[in-house]
Design a protein around this motif. Structure first.
Motif, short mmCIF file in Angstrom:
data_model
loop_
_atom_site.label_atom_id
_atom_site.label_comp_id
_atom_site.label_asym_id
_atom_site.label_seq_id
_atom_site.Cartn_x
_atom_site.Cartn_y
_atom_site.Cartn_z
N VAL A 42 0.73 -1.20 -0.01
CA VAL A 42 -0.01 0.01 -0.02
C VAL A 42 0.90 1.20 -0.03
O VAL A 42 0.31 2.13 -0.56
CB VAL A 42 -1.08 0.03 1.19
N LEU A 43 2.01 1.25 0.73
CA LEU A 43 2.95 2.17 0.56
C LEU A 43 3.47 2.44 -0.74
O LEU A 43 3.62 3.70 -1.21
CB LEU A 43 4.03 1.99 1.78
N PHE A 63 -2.02 10.49 3.22
CA PHE A 63 -2.06 9.31 3.85
C PHE A 63 -0.63 9.31 4.72
O PHE A 63 0.44 9.48 4.13
CB PHE A 63 -2.05 8.27 2.56
N LEU A 64 -0.78 8.46 5.97
CA LEU A 64 0.52 8.52 6.73
C LEU A 64 0.24 6.95 7.25
O LEU A 64 -0.78 6.54 7.54
CB LEU A 64 0.48 9.46 7.78
N GLU A 112 11.67 -5.64 1.75
CA GLU A 112 13.21 -5.31 1.52
C GLU A 112 13.08 -3.93 0.93
O GLU A 112 13.78 -2.85 1.35
CB GLU A 112 13.85 -6.24 0.72
N ARG A 113 12.09 -3.60 -0.02
CA ARG A 113 12.20 -2.30 -0.73
C ARG A 113 11.57 -1.44 0.05
O ARG A 113 12.10 -0.08 -0.07
CB ARG A 113 11.39 -2.40 -2.14
N VAL A 114 10.72 -1.50 0.95
CA VAL A 114 9.91 -0.48 1.59
C VAL A 114 10.56 -0.21 3.13
O VAL A 114 10.76 0.94 3.67
CB VAL A 114 8.60 -0.84 1.79
N ASP A 145 13.95 5.72 3.01
CA ASP A 145 14.04 6.90 2.68
C ASP A 145 12.75 7.49 1.70
O ASP A 145 12.35 8.39 1.61
CB ASP A 145 15.65 7.70 2.20
N PRO A 146 12.95 6.59 0.70
CA PRO A 146 11.67 7.03 -0.45
C PRO A 146 10.38 7.03 0.20
O PRO A 146 9.51 7.53 -0.57
CB PRO A 146 11.81 6.17 -1.66
N PHE A 147 10.12 6.28 1.30
CA PHE A 147 8.84 6.18 1.99
C PHE A 147 8.69 7.20 3.29
O PHE A 147 7.56 7.18 3.83
CB PHE A 147 8.47 4.82 2.06
N ARG A 148 9.62 7.77 3.75
CA ARG A 148 9.94 8.38 4.92
C ARG A 148 8.68 9.65 5.16
O ARG A 148 8.18 9.77 6.04
CB ARG A 148 11.07 9.04 5.39
#
Length: 368
Positions: free
Chosen positions: A150-151, A162-163, A264-266, A289-292
């Motif tokens: 979902v992220l 969305f958080l 691993e990706r997220v 970092d890309p999802f922070r």
């Protein structure tokens, strides 16, 4: 003419006899890690049918239960913000914090929604663009891939409101802590089938290698559980501890590569606090970092409350295998499913809830 296959009842009787023979008069102590196993053992009445010298203790297999008090207090404080819609699993709504619960916050005007997963929370964010929709994410490797997927979806669509309040944890570090604890003294682990369906068995091989503990993955039917217990007893009595699986229909040796790659990706490993076990190194899953930007703690600058003083609830000791549910002085008195004093009495996977609901039953619904 071929002999008829043994019936379920006959197979159960054979497995119980084999287990009784293997256990004998020398005590064995195993821990079931998964909350679903705990509930199944109680629901089927299987605990009452086990050999007298075999002790089964429940472990930290309920993700709602191992969420520490300070994290729950943070979620309740977050839900009380006027601009926030908090989306969470139903089990979490009634878990008591230091000063009330999410249910009580909702009764006071907080916007708390029950969802079945992160996908529903993302849908809420799409339909409520004027609000900050926060998904309270708990769970082990079983549910974390769903949050990760979902992220990725939210990042691809650039959903700005969305958080995630991310409380995901991983099971192997918890078993490392339990295996190393001198006051718990286990002979082996009944490994969680759901988690192993994602991870496979490799991440658990350190348990026999480093700690000399027998390990077997179990499914969720009574026959599955008996098969795994027989295997654990066989390992201990034979002096050859290893990691085996009595659940081949649900667990492949390598687990689920796609789900592991998604994790691993997220996520990346981080230290995390567990009720009953304290802070365990690399037992949590922090956003990469890309999802922070989806991290509610960072985006909303949430302070982490100090742990609350104990109220007499012994959930932490139950989760660590140091105490049986009925050993808690609150059990069945001030603490019941109607008036829970701790998460183990609330969650559908909680040890205290299972013992309260099924603990008095001395017959099995499995007819073995």
């Amino acid at each position: 003419m071929r002999d008829a296959e043994p019936s379920l009842r006959e197979r159960g009787a054979l497995l119980r006899a084999a287990l009784e023979n293997l256990v004998g008069e020398t005590p064995l102590r195993f821990m079931e890690v998964c909350g679903t196993h705990t509930m199944a053992l109680h629901r089927t009445g299987l605990r009452a049918l086990l050999p007298r010298k075999l002790e089964l203790v429940s472990g930290p297999g309920c993700p709602v239960c191992v969420t520490p008090q300070e994290d729950l207090d943070q979620a309740i404080a977050l839900a009380s913000r006027p601009e926030v819609t908090l989306a969470t699993f139903g089990d979490l709504v009634r878990v008591p914090g230091s000063e009330g619960s999410l249910a009580q916050a909702r009764a006071g005007g907080a916007d708390v929604r029950v969802v079945t997963g992160a996908s529903e929370a993302l849908d809420l964010a799409r339909h409520l663009p004027q609000r900050r929709v926060v998904f309270l994410a708990v769970g082990f490797e079983t549910t974390a891939p769903g949050t990760a997927a979902v992220l990725e979806e939210a990042r691809g669509e650039d959903v700005p409101n969305f958080l995630v309040l991310n409380l995901h944890k991983t099971v192997p570090p918890a078993l490392e802590a339990l295996a190393a604890a001198p006051d718990i003294a286990l002979d082996g682990f009944l490994l969680p089938g759901h988690v192993c369906s994602v991870l496979g068995v490799e991440p658990f091989r350190f348990l026999p290698r480093t700690h000399g503990l027998a390990c077997c993955v179990a499914g969720f039917e009574a026959e599955d559980l008996l098969l795994a217990l027989v295997d654990l007893a066989r390992q201990v009595r034979g002096g050859h501890r290893e990691v085996t699986s009595a659940y081949p229909r649900g667990v492949r040796p390598g687990g689920n590569p796609r789900a592991r790659a998604l994790l691993e990706r997220v996520f990346r490993p981080c230290d995390a606090s567990w009720r009953g076990l304290g802070v365990l190194p690399r037992s949590g899953l922090a956003l990469r970092d890309p999802f922070r930007r989806f991290d509610a703690r960072e985006s909303l600058e949430l302070p982490l409350p100090a742990p609350a003083p104990p109220n007499g609830c012994r959930c932490g000791d139950v989760l660590a295998g140091r105490l049986a549910p009925r050993g808690c002085p609150l059990f069945g008195g001030t603490c019941t499913p109607r008036t829970p004093q701790g998460p183990c009495m609330v969650s559908s996977e909680g040890s205290c809830a299972a013992a309260y609901r099924y603990g008095g039953k001395e017959v099995t619904t499995w007819n073995v």
